[in-house]
Scaffold this motif. Structure first.
Motif, PDB file in Angstrom:
ATOM      1  N   PHE A  15      15.097  -8.803  10.279  1.00 33.50           N
ATOM      2  CA  PHE A  15      15.002  -9.926   9.342  1.00 33.50           C
ATOM      3  C   PHE A  15      15.595 -11.215   9.916  1.00 33.50           C
ATOM      4  O   PHE A  15      15.507 -12.272   9.287  1.00 33.50           O
ATOM      5  CB  PHE A  15      15.735  -9.575   8.040  1.00 33.50           C
ATOM      6  CG  PHE A  15      17.137  -9.059   8.254  1.00 33.50           C
ATOM      7  CD1 PHE A  15      18.200  -9.922   8.454  1.00 33.50           C
ATOM      8  CD2 PHE A  15      17.378  -7.693   8.277  1.00 33.50           C
ATOM      9  CE1 PHE A  15      19.484  -9.435   8.663  1.00 33.50           C
ATOM     10  CE2 PHE A  15      18.648  -7.204   8.498  1.00 33.50           C
ATOM     11  CZ  PHE A  15      19.708  -8.071   8.692  1.00 33.50           C
ATOM     12  N   TYR A  35      21.323  -2.440   3.638  1.00 31.48           N
ATOM     13  CA  TYR A  35      20.519  -1.413   4.311  1.00 31.48           C
ATOM     14  C   TYR A  35      20.836  -1.324   5.803  1.00 31.48           C
ATOM     15  O   TYR A  35      20.872  -0.226   6.372  1.00 31.48           O
ATOM     16  CB  TYR A  35      19.034  -1.691   4.079  1.00 31.48           C
ATOM     17  CG  TYR A  35      18.613  -1.421   2.664  1.00 31.48           C
ATOM     18  CD1 TYR A  35      18.610  -0.126   2.144  1.00 31.48           C
ATOM     19  CD2 TYR A  35      18.234  -2.461   1.810  1.00 31.48           C
ATOM     20  CE1 TYR A  35      18.242   0.121   0.827  1.00 31.48           C
ATOM     21  CE2 TYR A  35      17.863  -2.221   0.490  1.00 31.48           C
ATOM     22  CZ  TYR A  35      17.873  -0.919   0.009  1.00 31.48           C
ATOM     23  OH  TYR A  35      17.523  -0.671  -1.290  1.00 31.48           O
ATOM     24  N   GLU A  48      20.859  -7.483   0.201  1.00 31.27           N
ATOM     25  CA  GLU A  48      20.004  -6.310   0.411  1.00 31.27           C
ATOM     26  C   GLU A  48      19.864  -5.974   1.887  1.00 31.27           C
ATOM     27  O   GLU A  48      20.039  -4.820   2.300  1.00 31.27           O
ATOM     28  CB  GLU A  48      18.625  -6.554  -0.207  1.00 31.27           C
ATOM     29  CG  GLU A  48      18.591  -6.421  -1.715  1.00 31.27           C
ATOM     30  CD  GLU A  48      17.162  -6.384  -2.241  1.00 31.27           C
ATOM     31  OE1 GLU A  48      16.625  -5.267  -2.378  1.00 31.27           O
ATOM     32  OE2 GLU A  48      16.591  -7.459  -2.475  1.00 31.27           O
ATOM     33  N   ASP A  49      19.495  -6.982   2.705  1.00 30.12           N
ATOM     34  CA  ASP A  49      19.360  -6.728   4.138  1.00 30.12           C
ATOM     35  C   ASP A  49      20.684  -6.234   4.711  1.00 30.12           C
ATOM     36  O   ASP A  49      20.713  -5.302   5.533  1.00 30.12           O
ATOM     37  CB  ASP A  49      18.931  -8.013   4.864  1.00 30.12           C
ATOM     38  CG  ASP A  49      17.512  -8.406   4.531  1.00 30.12           C
ATOM     39  OD1 ASP A  49      16.698  -7.516   4.202  1.00 30.12           O
ATOM     40  OD2 ASP A  49      17.207  -9.613   4.602  1.00 30.12           O
ATOM     41  N   GLY A  73      18.680  -6.624  13.711  1.00 30.88           N
ATOM     42  CA  GLY A  73      18.068  -6.713  12.385  1.00 30.88           C
ATOM     43  C   GLY A  73      16.714  -7.391  12.474  1.00 30.88           C
ATOM     44  O   GLY A  73      16.610  -8.508  13.008  1.00 30.88           O
TER      45      GLY A  73
END
Length: 946
Positions: A340, A362, A358-359, A338
């Motif tokens: 993020f 997705y 959200e992260d 990821g």
């Protein structure tokens, strides 16, 4: 004989002195007088007269951002509406046709919440009430508060089309809102999807970003070990991957663990455990290299060895088990890269709960991981959730910690105070929850690109507003426009039961629109689906959507039915939108997206934002602090004009402060302005413009300097009104009244005004200039203190309509004289030295009044040449003044910022004139007893004493 005895025994010259006379009172009595003006304006139809006066002019349209009709006005409302009123009035007086149509937002949760509160007090169940009945009660509630707020706004002096406001709950408005929605249906921008949205478990609905505020919140933190069951990374075999989270309630929704592909990780082996540690010697644990020390401290790992070092990319394909594997969580937990993931805090691994972030969503969807449904709309776990079914997410943290510890997965726990999203209505913390919602795509039809271009094409005041909204639009997700509520405009669409496809048929849209025009949005609930679908579709094949539109879509659509289609004769785009700075993510934002999505441009040419109102200590107002300043209280104590003056005296682009001391200071400033108008009205008693006319070229220099100052101020007034910079304008006008006029011009010209003969050119010029001062000031200040200027206007012209129907004065070009202004700046500087010397002499008991003095002024010849012409004794209000072109003698009074100028105060010689009070040698040598030559001539020309 002394002057006092002469005064007592000599003639009475008072009838020959022209003292100011006016009915304009010194004490304003605003709380009593202002309602009388409101009644007069209503009776005369002032707004209609303004529209008639503006016909044919360029229009200026300030589109009103609608407040919620759900309670009394607060000080923020007052600031906002007064600022709007000042702008509209000033634009009208600059020669435009400036409309103001007030509006109200009548739908949405704020009003629905109030009705539900009433239900709860009565023990009623909202779900047992028919939806149309509930909506009727919401409509009645909004209508009641709309009427209350309308009267409160009017009391502030806000001029507008109050008899024809716009409301989002009017049937034509609801019809237009749904038509705007259908434009997105037809262009493919609207779609149905399941994504994580901010969810209020108290209000049981999704919330928009503009409905969210951030407060400190204490969260339980946990460090949790996920056992590795399959990996291509040899170092991970038999180890545990440790995650850290501040949301223990999301653990039942975990379906993966994310890593950063380029992050440096290590696998450590525990060699010593501190007291209370939950690990064992020999345990192997993976974490980011830079976070290992913190992890060991939290988990009670007293010593460890590094078994292996690796990059996050080495974890690809690794499978973990859920900590509650064997207790209903018997599924693989894959590791995924990821972008993020950071090493700012935690462990360098992030647990993925796709239903609640959200992260998470997705990344899991991209990796083919199904999104589980774990939490109901009220915040309780659904019945199928193992271990925690029925428990509430707000209260479950201790049970999650206990279950993890029982499973041997908990390495540590703690607490963290951090900024966390809350509902701005219920004040309850929010959760992310994945639910089916309706979205407007930011990328379909290039909506994001259109909006960003429109931002660049818009004037932002202050300019930094552009960057703020640009960054928001640039990075924002698709717009979630659905809410799970009952009061508002429904998402009036159908989708196919089998395919999920949205029905895109203009004929269906047209039938819905027509029904809404007749019955409002209630038509969606009162009429059968078949009536909307028509003969082309079988109602059994389609789902009728009963979600409610986001209220920001409602208000974001107002431009369509107020500016474009309304009965007010406005135009689109609006000249200006004006609201608080929070509306970059609220009304400015939703209006921008709605208009760009349907018209390809912004609905406004310019956007102005103001800050928020705090107390005198800079604190947010709250009932608990007892620092709330209610506009109603200010109006009742001081009057609305004081509140209006406070608005324009503050720099509204930043947060403003208000309180008792600030209001007292504002009232003092108001008194100075009022006294200026009062003095001018008194000085103009009996003024005959035709008989007393004096050409500018024939006026004394002092009068021409005042006219020059008016020409300067005229340019400033117009520039500040264009820039909406009222703080600067007010400061300049206040300084002009207090310094240039009261302390300078008025002070100097009282003698001429009171004692000169009415036919003397100097006196006539003074009155001509004072008439110009009055005309300019009463009109320039009219947008600010609308009641006081109307009172002054009618005091001088009782038969006039209203000052608010006037335009700002047109200033003749020959009033500007920069060379004269430079000269009088030197005179003013020299005068400061003289008045300073007089003050010192008065303090030393050498003189009482300044007319007892006849100073000597020492200055270089170059300075004396500059100030030549005007009588410096008159300018300095002394009985005489000698100009000496010599060096300043020792002991003379000087000022450091006025070089080479000094003053020695001598007593004036002679007797005191019983009419003008100057002490002059010739007093007593003329026809009339005890007066000077000037006064003797004036009295003689008036026909002597009666």
């Amino acid at each position: 004989m002394s002057n006092e005895k002469q005064a007592a025994s000599g003639p009475d010259y008072k009838p020959t002195v022209f003292l100011p006379r006016t009915d304009f009172p010194m004490r304003a009595g605003l709380p009593t007088q202002e309602p009388k003006h409101l009644a007069r304006w209503a009776e005369m139809g002032l707004y209609t007269k303004l529209r008639d006066a503006g016909k044919g002019r360029e229009k200026f349209i300030l589109h009103d951002g609608p407040p919620y009709a759900n309670g009394h006005l607060h000080i923020g409302h007052a600031l906002n509406k007064i600022l709007k009123d000042v702008i509209v009035r000033s634009q009208q007086m600059m020669g435009k046709d400036a409309h103001y149509v007030p509006g109200w937002d009548c739908h949405g949760l704020p009003i629905e919440w109030k009705i539900e509160e009433e239900y709860r007090k009565k023990g009623k169940d909202k779900d047992a009430v028919p939806v149309v009945e509930f909506r009727r009660q919401c409509r009645e509630f909004a209508a009641r508060w709309l009427d209350v707020q309308r009267e409160e706004f009017k009391r502030l002096g806000i001029e507008g089309d109050w008899d024809r406001p716009y409301t989002t709950m009017a049937y034509p408005a609801e019809a237009r809102i749904v038509r705007e929605l259908h434009k997105f249906v037809m262009n493919g921008g609207l779609y149905r999807g399941a994504k994580p949205v901010m969810w209020s478990v108290v209000e049981k609905t999704a919330l928009a970003e503009a409905e969210i505020e951030y407060h400190d919140h204490t969260s339980t933190t946990i460090w949790v070990r996920f056992p590795v069951v399959k990996t291509a990374c040899a170092a991970l075999q038999g180890a545990g991957v440790v995650i850290w989270t501040t949301t223990p309630w999301t653990m039942p929704g975990n379906r993966g663990v994310a890593y950063g592909a380029d992050i440096d990780y290590v696998v450590i082996e525990v060699t010593e455990v501190a007291d209370g540690g939950r690990v064992k010697v020999g345990d192997r644990i993976a974490a980011a290299d830079v976070l290992v020390a913190d992890l060991c401290a939290k988990a009670g790992i007293a010593a460890h060895s590094v078994v292996a070092q690796c990059k996050g990319a080495d974890f690809a394909g690794t499978i973990l088990h859920h900590p509650w594997h064997g207790q209903g969580y018997d599924f693989d937990v894959p590791m995924m890269a990821g972008d993020f993931v950071t090493v700012d805090q935690g462990t360098g691994f992030v647990h993925m709960a796709p239903s609640h972030g959200e992260d998470d969503y997705y990344l899991c969807v991209a990796n083919g991981i199904a999104v589980p449904d774990t939490v109901a709309d009220d915040g309780t776990y659904l019945p199928h959730v193992p271990l925690f079914a029925g428990q509430h997410v707000y209260k479950v943290a201790p049970n999650v910690v206990a279950a993890l510890e029982a499973a041997g997965a908990l390495m540590a726990s703690g607490s963290l105070v951090h900024s966390y999203p809350h509902s701005w209505r219920s004040k309850a913390p929010l959760i992310y929850r994945t639910t089916p919602q309706w979205f407007i795509s930011m990328d379909t039809n290039d909506l994001r690109a259109k909006a960003l271009k429109a931002i660049d094409d818009t004037r932002w005041v202050p300019s930094q507003g552009r960057n703020r909204i640009h960054s928001m639009v640039e990075s924002r997700p698709d717009w979630c426009v659905s809410r799970q509520r009952a009061w508002g405009v429904p998402v009036a669409v159908f989708y196919h039961k089998a395919t999920g496809e949205v029905l895109r048929d203009q004929a269906v849209c047209d039938r819905i629109f027509a029904a809404f025009e007749v019955d409002g949005a209630d038509a969606w609930y009162l009429r059968p689906a078949s009536e909307f679908l028509g003969d082309a579709y079988n109602a059994d094949d389609y789902v009728q959507v009963f979600d409610i539109l986001d209220v920001w879509f409602d208000s974001g659509s107002t431009h369509s039915f107020v500016l474009e289609d309304g009965p007010w004769g406005l135009h689109a785009p609006a000249s200006l939108y004006l609201e608080g700075s929070d509306q970059h993510r609220g009304w400015f934002h939703s209006s921008l997206l709605e208009s760009c999505g349907t018209r390809g441009r912004a609905p406004y040419e310019a956007v102005l934002t103001h800050g928020f109102t705090l107390d005198e200590q800079g604190r947010k107002m709250s009932k608990s602090l007892g620092n709330v300043v209610a506009p109603q209280d200010v109006v009742n104590e001081y009057g609305a004009d004081i509140l209006r003056l406070w608005v324009v005296s503050t720099d509204y682009t930043n947060d403003q402060r208000i309180g008792k001391e600030i209001l007292k200071q504002t009232a003092d400033m108001y008194r100075r302005l009022r006294n200026t108008l009062r003095f001018l009205l008194g000085a103009l008693d009996g003024y005959d413009a035709e008989r007393e006319a004096v050409a500018v070229a024939d006026m004394p220099e002092l009068e021409r300097w005042v006219l020059h100052r008016l020409s300067q101020l005229d340019r400033l007034v117009r520039q500040c009104c264009h820039d909406f910079d009222f703080h600067t304008l007010f400061a300049e006008l206040h300084t002009f009244c207090a310094v240039d006029l009261s302390a300078f011009y008025f002070d100097i010209r009282k003698d001429t005004l009171y004692c000169a003969h009415p036919d003397d050119t100097d006196r006539k010029a003074t009155r001509v200039v004072m008439a110009a001062l009055y005309d300019c000031l009463v009109k320039w200040m009219a947008p600010f203190i609308c009641f006081t200027t109307e009172e002054a206007w009618l005091s001088r012209s009782p038969a006039a309509d209203s000052v608010h129907l006037e335009l700002f004065p047109t200033i003749p070009a020959d009033w500007t004289d920069d060379a004269l202004a430079r000269k009088w700046q030197t005179i003013a500087d020299v005068r400061r030295v003289v008045t300073g010397a007089l003050e010192k002499a008065r303090a030393e008991k050498k003189i009482g009044a300044s007319l007892q003095a006849s100073p000597r002024l020492y200055a270089p010849q170059s300075v004396l040449e500059v100030i030549a012409g005007p009588d410096m004794a008159d300018i300095c209000i002394t009985s005489g003044l000698a100009l000496v072109a010599e060096d300043v003698p020792e002991g003379a009074f000087t000022l450091s910022d006025v070089a080479s100028v000094g003053v020695v105060v001598d007593l004036a010689e002679g007797e005191k004139c019983q009419r003008c009070w100057k002490i002059l040698p010739d007093v007593g040598t003329h026809t009339h007893e005890g007066v000077c030559g000037r006064c003797d001539d004036a009295v003689t020309r008036m026909g002597g004493l009666a």
